[in-house]
Design a protein around this motif. Structure first.
Motif, PDB file in Angstrom:
ATOM      1  N   TRP A 166      -0.192   9.901  -3.273  1.00  0.00           N
ATOM      2  CA  TRP A 166       0.732  10.686  -2.451  1.00  0.00           C
ATOM      3  C   TRP A 166       0.404  10.614  -0.967  1.00  0.00           C
ATOM      4  CZ3 TRP A 166      -1.283  14.630   0.504  1.00  0.00           C
ATOM      5  CH2 TRP A 166      -2.569  15.070   0.176  1.00  0.00           C
ATOM      6  N   GLN A 167      -0.839  10.244  -0.628  1.00  0.00           N
ATOM      7  CA  GLN A 167      -1.233  10.200   0.780  1.00  0.00           C
ATOM      8  C   GLN A 167      -0.630   9.031   1.534  1.00  0.00           C
ATOM      9  OE1 GLN A 167      -5.517  10.265   0.512  1.00  0.00           O
ATOM     10  NE2 GLN A 167      -5.593  12.500   0.559  1.00  0.00           N
ATOM     11  N   THR A 168      -0.111   8.024   0.823  1.00  0.00           N
ATOM     12  CA  THR A 168       0.494   6.862   1.483  1.00  0.00           C
ATOM     13  C   THR A 168       2.014   6.884   1.335  1.00  0.00           C
ATOM     14  OG1 THR A 168       0.231   5.527  -0.535  1.00  0.00           O
ATOM     15  CG2 THR A 168      -1.561   5.479   1.080  1.00  0.00           C
ATOM     16  N   VAL A 169       2.592   8.082   1.177  1.00  0.00           N
ATOM     17  CA  VAL A 169       4.037   8.182   0.967  1.00  0.00           C
ATOM     18  C   VAL A 169       4.794   7.741   2.211  1.00  0.00           C
ATOM     19  CG1 VAL A 169       4.208  10.580   1.754  1.00  0.00           C
ATOM     20  CG2 VAL A 169       5.869   9.696   0.104  1.00  0.00           C
ATOM     21  N   GLU A 170       5.943   7.115   2.018  1.00  0.00           N
ATOM     22  CA  GLU A 170       6.804   6.711   3.120  1.00  0.00           C
ATOM     23  C   GLU A 170       8.212   7.207   2.851  1.00  0.00           C
ATOM     24  OE1 GLU A 170       8.111   2.270   1.550  1.00  0.00           O
ATOM     25  OE2 GLU A 170       6.884   2.483   3.340  1.00  0.00           O
ATOM     26  N   MET A 171       9.019   7.267   3.921  1.00  0.00           N
ATOM     27  CA  MET A 171      10.391   7.738   3.793  1.00  0.00           C
ATOM     28  C   MET A 171      11.197   6.749   2.966  1.00  0.00           C
ATOM     29  SD  MET A 171      10.802  10.634   5.324  1.00  0.00           S
ATOM     30  CE  MET A 171      12.569  10.652   5.534  1.00  0.00           C
ATOM     31  N   PRO A 172      12.004   7.230   2.013  1.00  0.00           N
ATOM     32  CA  PRO A 172      12.843   6.315   1.233  1.00  0.00           C
ATOM     33  C   PRO A 172      13.948   5.710   2.084  1.00  0.00           C
ATOM     34  CG  PRO A 172      13.345   8.593   0.707  1.00  0.00           C
ATOM     35  CD  PRO A 172      12.145   8.620   1.599  1.00  0.00           C
ATOM     36  N   ALA A 173      14.345   4.511   1.704  1.00  0.00           N
ATOM     37  CA  ALA A 173      15.411   3.835   2.436  1.00  0.00           C
ATOM     38  C   ALA A 173      16.722   4.578   2.260  1.00  0.00           C
ATOM     39  CB  ALA A 173      15.556   2.393   1.930  1.00  0.00           C
TER      40      ALA A 173
ATOM     41  N   VAL B 248       6.165  12.201  -5.204  1.00  0.00           N
ATOM     42  CA  VAL B 248       5.882  10.894  -5.810  1.00  0.00           C
ATOM     43  C   VAL B 248       5.547  11.118  -7.272  1.00  0.00           C
ATOM     44  CG1 VAL B 248       5.075   9.895  -3.649  1.00  0.00           C
ATOM     45  CG2 VAL B 248       3.430  11.023  -5.154  1.00  0.00           C
ATOM     46  N   GLU B 249       5.514  10.041  -8.030  1.00  0.00           N
ATOM     47  CA  GLU B 249       5.187  10.162  -9.444  1.00  0.00           C
ATOM     48  C   GLU B 249       3.701  10.475  -9.613  1.00  0.00           C
ATOM     49  OE1 GLU B 249       6.643   7.078 -11.883  1.00  0.00           O
ATOM     50  OE2 GLU B 249       8.657   7.095 -11.022  1.00  0.00           O
ATOM     51  N   ALA B 250       3.374  10.971 -10.810  1.00  0.00           N
ATOM     52  CA  ALA B 250       2.042  11.531 -11.043  1.00  0.00           C
ATOM     53  C   ALA B 250       0.922  10.511 -10.849  1.00  0.00           C
ATOM     54  CB  ALA B 250       1.971  12.131 -12.449  1.00  0.00           C
ATOM     55  N   ASP B 251       1.194   9.232 -11.071  1.00  0.00           N
ATOM     56  CA  ASP B 251       0.123   8.225 -10.988  1.00  0.00           C
ATOM     57  C   ASP B 251       0.162   7.441  -9.678  1.00  0.00           C
ATOM     58  OD1 ASP B 251       2.464   6.997 -11.487  1.00  0.00           O
ATOM     59  OD2 ASP B 251       1.838   5.919 -13.300  1.00  0.00           O
TER      60      ASP B 251
ATOM     61  N   LEU C 125       0.807  -1.215   0.000  1.00  0.00           N
ATOM     62  CA  LEU C 125       0.000   0.000   0.000  1.00  0.00           C
ATOM     63  C   LEU C 125       0.841   1.265   0.000  1.00  0.00           C
ATOM     64  CD1 LEU C 125      -2.804  -1.022   2.521  1.00  0.00           C
ATOM     65  CD2 LEU C 125      -2.918  -1.003   0.019  1.00  0.00           C
ATOM     66  N   ASP C 126       1.984   1.308   0.738  1.00  0.00           N
ATOM     67  CA  ASP C 126       2.771   2.528   0.866  1.00  0.00           C
ATOM     68  C   ASP C 126       3.535   2.832  -0.409  1.00  0.00           C
ATOM     69  OD1 ASP C 126       1.844   2.833   3.367  1.00  0.00           O
ATOM     70  OD2 ASP C 126       3.566   1.889   4.356  1.00  0.00           O
ATOM     71  N   VAL C 127       3.763   4.123  -0.654  1.00  0.00           N
ATOM     72  CA  VAL C 127       4.484   4.591  -1.828  1.00  0.00           C
ATOM     73  C   VAL C 127       5.820   5.170  -1.382  1.00  0.00           C
ATOM     74  CG1 VAL C 127       4.461   6.213  -3.765  1.00  0.00           C
ATOM     75  CG2 VAL C 127       2.343   5.084  -3.058  1.00  0.00           C
ATOM     76  N   MET C 128       6.890   4.762  -2.026  1.00  0.00           N
ATOM     77  CA  MET C 128       8.213   5.255  -1.680  1.00  0.00           C
ATOM     78  C   MET C 128       8.393   6.658  -2.248  1.00  0.00           C
ATOM     79  SD  MET C 128      10.922   4.257  -0.027  1.00  0.00           S
ATOM     80  CE  MET C 128      10.892   2.472  -0.096  1.00  0.00           C
ATOM     81  N   GLY C 129       8.632   7.652  -1.373  1.00  0.00           N
ATOM     82  CA  GLY C 129       8.792   9.029  -1.808  1.00  0.00           C
ATOM     83  C   GLY C 129      10.181   9.299  -2.365  1.00  0.00           C
ATOM     84  N   LYS C 130      10.244  10.284  -3.246  1.00  0.00           N
ATOM     85  CA  LYS C 130      11.522  10.740  -3.787  1.00  0.00           C
ATOM     86  C   LYS C 130      11.980  11.952  -2.983  1.00  0.00           C
ATOM     87  CE  LYS C 130      10.662   9.248  -8.546  1.00  0.00           C
ATOM     88  NZ  LYS C 130      10.557   9.707  -9.960  1.00  0.00           N
ATOM     89  N   GLU C 131      13.246  11.953  -2.603  1.00  0.00           N
ATOM     90  CA  GLU C 131      13.776  13.028  -1.770  1.00  0.00           C
ATOM     91  C   GLU C 131      13.951  14.314  -2.571  1.00  0.00           C
ATOM     92  OE1 GLU C 131      17.398  11.614  -0.157  1.00  0.00           O
ATOM     93  OE2 GLU C 131      16.447  10.483   1.448  1.00  0.00           O
ATOM     94  N   LEU C 132      13.518  15.426  -1.966  1.00  0.00           N
ATOM     95  CA  LEU C 132      13.772  16.756  -2.513  1.00  0.00           C
ATOM     96  C   LEU C 132      14.670  17.467  -1.499  1.00  0.00           C
ATOM     97  CD1 LEU C 132      13.046  18.649  -4.864  1.00  0.00           C
ATOM     98  CD2 LEU C 132      11.185  19.545  -3.492  1.00  0.00           C
ATOM     99  N   LEU C 133      15.931  17.683  -1.849  1.00  0.00           N
ATOM    100  CA  LEU C 133      16.930  18.217  -0.927  1.00  0.00           C
ATOM    101  C   LEU C 133      17.125  19.707  -1.140  1.00  0.00           C
ATOM    102  CD1 LEU C 133      19.610  15.383  -1.275  1.00  0.00           C
ATOM    103  CD2 LEU C 133      17.664  15.487   0.293  1.00  0.00           C
ATOM    104  N   MET C 134      17.607  20.382  -0.096  1.00  0.00           N
ATOM    105  CA  MET C 134      17.953  21.793  -0.209  1.00  0.00           C
ATOM    106  C   MET C 134      19.076  21.941  -1.230  1.00  0.00           C
ATOM    107  SD  MET C 134      17.819  25.022   0.514  1.00  0.00           S
ATOM    108  CE  MET C 134      16.784  25.217   1.956  1.00  0.00           C
ATOM    109  N   PRO C 135      18.815  22.669  -2.339  1.00  0.00           N
ATOM    110  CA  PRO C 135      19.834  22.758  -3.396  1.00  0.00           C
ATOM    111  C   PRO C 135      20.873  23.823  -3.085  1.00  0.00           C
ATOM    112  CG  PRO C 135      17.885  23.978  -4.040  1.00  0.00           C
ATOM    113  CD  PRO C 135      17.581  23.396  -2.683  1.00  0.00           C
ATOM    114  N   SER C 136      22.005  23.744  -3.772  1.00  0.00           N
ATOM    115  CA  SER C 136      23.040  24.771  -3.700  1.00  0.00           C
ATOM    116  C   SER C 136      22.809  25.729  -4.863  1.00  0.00           C
ATOM    117  CB  SER C 136      24.435  24.144  -3.773  1.00  0.00           C
ATOM    118  OG  SER C 136      25.430  25.136  -3.758  1.00  0.00           O
ATOM    119  N   LEU C 137      22.214  26.877  -4.573  1.00  0.00           N
ATOM    120  CA  LEU C 137      21.810  27.821  -5.611  1.00  0.00           C
ATOM    121  C   LEU C 137      22.865  28.873  -5.894  1.00  0.00           C
ATOM    122  CD1 LEU C 137      18.077  28.242  -4.527  1.00  0.00           C
ATOM    123  CD2 LEU C 137      19.006  26.777  -6.317  1.00  0.00           C
TER     124      LEU C 137
END
Length: 585
Positions: free
Chosen positions: A127-134, A121-124, A41-53
């Motif tokens: 997102w409500q069942t997102v989990e922390m990536p390993a 998460v991906e478009a399809d 059921l859970d969806v593995m989320g993709k990390e969005l990190l603080m970028p170096s701008l």
């Protein structure tokens, strides 16, 4: 024959034994809607990190989130506005997906580059069942090792009634400290002003005091360990709580700011005539009971007077508190003592000083220019320039409704001088001198948050009016914090002009990897040898001795002086257009 029959029977059994349920083939897009590799059921989320701008960015502040949890993100969409060490920069998303979880709220300051700030998460996917990536930052944290079973762990944010104590900065230059000795054990009560530990700083061994009462619940760092400033070293709970049930943080890395100054007080070096040293808590006790520090013997390190020494002396001699004297009215104070040591601040009165938070820009400027001054071998070359003709030409252009500044002339002249002297238009990188074919002049602009240097690209190919317009637009965007990264990152040469503030002459610090910077002063009237009044302007070139020689610096200033003292060439295109316009009429 019987052996062959048994073998075939065994093979058939192995072939069909694992077929508990029939295999159903589902198209890939429907598999992604129903299942995920991590769980059913859970969806593995993709990390969005603080970028170096920016190249010098180490941390940033999230000013505003443009997407909410559940919003769809298309390629190129703006995710958030982030305050870097230079300006407010918009962070964009290069993929398609859904904003699943915002980890860092708006307004959070000093978020280090690489910190997890959101999950997508991906478009399809749901997102409500997102989990922390390993393998994420949260999964890698570990609890302090101990021989005894440790209590349940939790996040760095302490629960109600508990306070996480971090390593304090006991001197302005302290970055790490060594815990020499713990003066309290786990389970000991702490009174306001009690010394918790002795810490070896970069200057001396100092006592670390607490200004709150409680119970020391857990010592996270053993004696003899070297600890960074801000790292958690102990846990304290309120009186009445079971200190054995204190929640130990998952990591001793300080994710929140250190306790406020009104809660933690370091032993300031107060050295009276007797030669003893004591802190603010001891000073307060001495004032409350009217005692002299010379009458109490200190038992701390190097005869340091501790709070326990004063309390023991008070109990032994049965001393009562004295009535504090009323502070004089402000009108009655006629003279101010000459030193801060003679000016004790009355207890209970607010301080007359105000702490101003340093912006990221100012902090990075101080760090980079300090490194430049200490690591780059600076040399200087100074020259006076007669700007009478330049002022006269500027007046003529003004009559034709063409408004240009002295700084515009200087920028144009510098660009042409760099073309004539390519050895000055260089960068020093990785121990090598890199000659840059294009001339991109950076112009220093002062803003409320600090100094920034927007770039006039291809300066040598632009006309005087184009340079003037370009500088005005960049300065306006810089003051509003709207510069984009490519508009202030880079540049081959910098001009710092303080002439409009009346500064006659100064030295500027090189901004690496550039190898030179020009400091421009104000115009001043003088008398020449024939006692005629002239206007002179001083320019000072700071150059990197590793990349530029004295004769190259002198040649550059000579060409610059020639162009500024006869500026017709700088405005040649504009003046020719004006003559053509007048002839047409």
């Amino acid at each position: 024959m019987a052996h062959l029959i048994r073998s075939k029977f065994v093979l058939l059994s192995l072939k069909y034994a694992n077929r508990v349920a029939p295999r159903i083939t589902v198209p890939l897009k429907y598999q992604r809607l129903c299942f995920h590799t991590s769980d059913i059921l859970d969806v593995m989320g993709k990390e969005l990190l603080m970028p170096s701008l920016s190249p010098t960015m180490e941390s940033g502040t999230i000013v505003k989130w443009f997407k909410k949890e559940g919003d769809k993100i298309n390629p190129g969409d703006a995710i958030a506005d982030i305050q870097t060490d230079k300006a407010v920069v918009t962070m964009e998303f290069d993929d398609e997906g859904i904003m699943a979880k915002i980890m860092i709220p708006e307004g959070t300051k000093d978020i280090k580059v690489g910190t997890l700030i959101a999950l997508t998460v991906e478009a399809d996917e749901d997102w409500q069942t997102v989990e922390m990536p390993a393998g994420s930052a949260q999964a890698s944290s570990t609890t302090p090792s101990s021989a005894e079973p440790s209590p349940p762990v939790t996040k760095a944010e302490p629960p109600p009634g508990q306070q996480n104590i971090a390593m304090p900065a006991l001197s302005p230059t302290m970055t790490t400290g060594t815990i020499v000795k713990w003066l309290k054990k786990e389970g000991d009560e702490i009174q306001p002003g009690d010394a918790l530990a002795e810490i070896q700083t970069d200057k001396a061994v100092m006592s670390f005091e607490l200004e709150e009462e409680g119970i020391l619940a857990k010592i996270l760092i053993p004696e003899g360990s070297q600890v960074e400033v801000g790292q958690l070293i102990a846990v304290m709970v309120e009186k009445g709580m079971d200190w054995k049930q204190a929640v130990v943080p998952t990591s001793t890395k300080a994710t929140t700011s250190a306790p406020s100054p009104d809660k933690l007080t370091t032993q300031t070096a107060t050295k009276p005539s007797s030669g003893q040293v004591y802190g603010l808590a001891v000073k307060r006790l001495l004032e409350e009971y009217g005692l002299n520090s010379s009458s109490v013997k200190g038992t701390g390190r190097t005869n340091r007077l501790l709070k326990s020494d004063v309390l023991t002396y008070i109990q032994a001699h049965n001393i009562n508190k004295v009535t504090p004297k009323a502070a004089p009215a402000p009108e009655a104070v006629k003279a101010r003592p000459s030193s801060l040591e003679e000016t004790p601040i009355p207890v209970g009165q607010p301080s007359a000083y105000e702490d101003i938070e340093i912006s990221n820009i100012r902090a990075v400027i101080a760090k980079r220019l300090g490194e430049s001054k200490s690591t780059v071998p600076h040399s200087y070359a100074v020259m006076d320039v007669n700007i009478d003709k330049l002022i006269e030409l500027r007046g003529k252009l003004k009559t034709e409704d063409i408004s240009v500044s002295i700084n515009d002339f200087v920028t144009k002249a510098v660009a042409h001088a760099l073309v004539e002297c390519p050895d000055i238009n260089t960068l020093y990188q990785n121990g090598q001198v890199v000659r840059v074919p294009k001339v991109d002049v950076s112009v220093a602009v002062a803003t409320k948050t600090g100094l920034i240097t927007p770039i006039v690209f291809d300066t040598a190919t632009k006309s005087l009016t184009d340079i003037s317009k370009n500088i005005r637009e960049l300065a306006e965007k810089a003051k509003k914090g709207q510069l984009k990264p490519h508009e202030f990152q880079g540049g081959t040469f910098t001009i710092s002009n303080l002439g409009m503030f009346g500064i006659k002459e100064f030295s500027a610090i090189i901004n690496p990897p550039q190898t030179a910077i020009l400091a421009v002063g104000s115009g001043r009237e003088e008398l020449d040898l024939s006692l005629m009044k002239i206007t002179k302007m001083t320019v000072r070139l700071s150059y990197d001795r590793r990349a530029i020689d004295e004769d190259q610096a002198a040649n550059f200033l000579a060409i610059l002086k020639a162009m500024l003292e006869d500026p017709a060439f700088l405005a040649a295109g504009r003046m020719q257009a004006l003559r053509y316009k007048r002839d047409a009429y």
